[in-house]
Design a protein around this motif. Structure first.
Motif, PDB file in Angstrom:
ATOM      1  N   ALA A  77       0.832  -1.207   0.000  1.00 29.13           N
ATOM      2  CA  ALA A  77       0.000   0.000   0.000  1.00 29.13           C
ATOM      3  C   ALA A  77       0.866   1.255   0.000  1.00 29.13           C
ATOM      4  O   ALA A  77       0.480   2.282  -0.559  1.00 29.13           O
ATOM      5  CB  ALA A  77      -0.931   0.004   1.208  1.00 29.13           C
ATOM      6  N   ALA A  78       2.035   1.161   0.602  1.00 30.40           N
ATOM      7  CA  ALA A  78       2.937   2.310   0.611  1.00 30.40           C
ATOM      8  C   ALA A  78       3.512   2.572  -0.776  1.00 30.40           C
ATOM      9  O   ALA A  78       3.957   3.674  -1.069  1.00 30.40           O
ATOM     10  CB  ALA A  78       4.066   2.076   1.603  1.00 30.40           C
ATOM     11  N   ALA A  79       3.491   1.587  -1.641  1.00 32.33           N
ATOM     12  CA  ALA A  79       4.046   1.746  -2.984  1.00 32.33           C
ATOM     13  C   ALA A  79       3.066   2.385  -3.960  1.00 32.33           C
ATOM     14  O   ALA A  79       3.461   2.786  -5.052  1.00 32.33           O
ATOM     15  CB  ALA A  79       4.487   0.395  -3.519  1.00 32.33           C
ATOM     16  N   ILE A  80       1.798   2.508  -3.576  1.00 28.74           N
ATOM     17  CA  ILE A  80       0.794   3.068  -4.489  1.00 28.74           C
ATOM     18  C   ILE A  80       1.174   4.466  -4.980  1.00 28.74           C
ATOM     19  O   ILE A  80       1.141   4.718  -6.185  1.00 28.74           O
ATOM     20  CB  ILE A  80      -0.609   3.060  -3.845  1.00 28.74           C
ATOM     21  CG1 ILE A  80      -1.103   1.628  -3.718  1.00 28.74           C
ATOM     22  CG2 ILE A  80      -1.598   3.871  -4.678  1.00 28.74           C
ATOM     23  CD1 ILE A  80      -2.417   1.514  -3.006  1.00 28.74           C
ATOM     24  N   PRO A  81       1.532   5.400  -4.086  1.00 28.57           N
ATOM     25  CA  PRO A  81       1.889   6.737  -4.604  1.00 28.57           C
ATOM     26  C   PRO A  81       3.106   6.714  -5.532  1.00 28.57           C
ATOM     27  O   PRO A  81       3.159   7.464  -6.498  1.00 28.57           O
ATOM     28  CB  PRO A  81       2.192   7.550  -3.346  1.00 28.57           C
ATOM     29  CG  PRO A  81       1.530   6.828  -2.238  1.00 28.57           C
ATOM     30  CD  PRO A  81       1.514   5.395  -2.624  1.00 28.57           C
ATOM     31  N   LEU A  82       4.064   5.850  -5.246  1.00 35.21           N
ATOM     32  CA  LEU A  82       5.250   5.769  -6.102  1.00 35.21           C
ATOM     33  C   LEU A  82       4.900   5.256  -7.490  1.00 35.21           C
ATOM     34  O   LEU A  82       5.349   5.788  -8.497  1.00 35.21           O
ATOM     35  CB  LEU A  82       6.296   4.862  -5.450  1.00 35.21           C
ATOM     36  CG  LEU A  82       6.813   5.300  -4.078  1.00 35.21           C
ATOM     37  CD1 LEU A  82       7.712   4.231  -3.491  1.00 35.21           C
ATOM     38  CD2 LEU A  82       7.540   6.609  -4.197  1.00 35.21           C
ATOM     39  N   ILE A  83       4.095   4.204  -7.530  1.00 33.07           N
ATOM     40  CA  ILE A  83       3.688   3.633  -8.818  1.00 33.07           C
ATOM     41  C   ILE A  83       2.853   4.637  -9.594  1.00 33.07           C
ATOM     42  O   ILE A  83       3.051   4.837 -10.798  1.00 33.07           O
ATOM     43  CB  ILE A  83       2.910   2.318  -8.602  1.00 33.07           C
ATOM     44  CG1 ILE A  83       3.819   1.263  -7.970  1.00 33.07           C
ATOM     45  CG2 ILE A  83       2.318   1.815  -9.902  1.00 33.07           C
ATOM     46  CD1 ILE A  83       3.087   0.040  -7.467  1.00 33.07           C
TER      47      ILE A  83
END
Length: 92
Positions: A77-83
Motif C-alpha cells: 500500500a505504501a508503494a501506491i503513490p510511487l507507482i
C-alpha cells in the motif's frame, strides 16, 4: 563565467563595453535556460492540468482496489503513490 572587472580602467567607453559584454552573457544564459526546460515545466504549462490530477486519482483508486482484492501485504500500500507518480510521468 566569473565576473572580472576591467583591470585598472574606468573610462566611460570601457564601462559601456563591459555592460555590452554582460548583456550578451545574460542573453546567452537565458537561451541556455530556455533550451534546458525540464519535462515537468512543460507539463505544468498544459492547458488541462485537471486531467492529470484526475488520472492520478483514478490510478491510485484502481491500484488500491487491486491490492485489496489480491490481499497483498500492507507494505505494498505504501508503494501506491510511487507507482502512480511513475505512471503519470510516463503517460501524461
Amino acid at each position: 563565467m566569473i565576473y572580472s572587472p576591467p583591470a585598472g580602467s574606468s573610462s566611460e567607453s570601457d564601462l559601456l563595453l563591459e555592460v555590452q559584454r554582460l548583456r550578451h552573457e545574460v542573453a546567452l544564459l537565458s537561451s541556455m535556460i530556455d533550451r534546458a526546460t525540464p519535462v515537468e515545466a512543460r507539463i505544468r504549462a498544459d492547458r488541462h492540468p485537471w486531467l492529470r490530477l484526475a488520472a492520478t486519482i483514478g490510478m491510485s483508486f484502481a491500484l488500491g482496489k487491486v491490492i485489496r482484492v489480491l490481499r497483498l501485504p500492507g507494505a505494498t500500500a505504501a508503494a501506491i503513490p510511487l507507482i502512480t507518480s511513475q505512471v503519470s510521468n510516463r503517460f501524461l
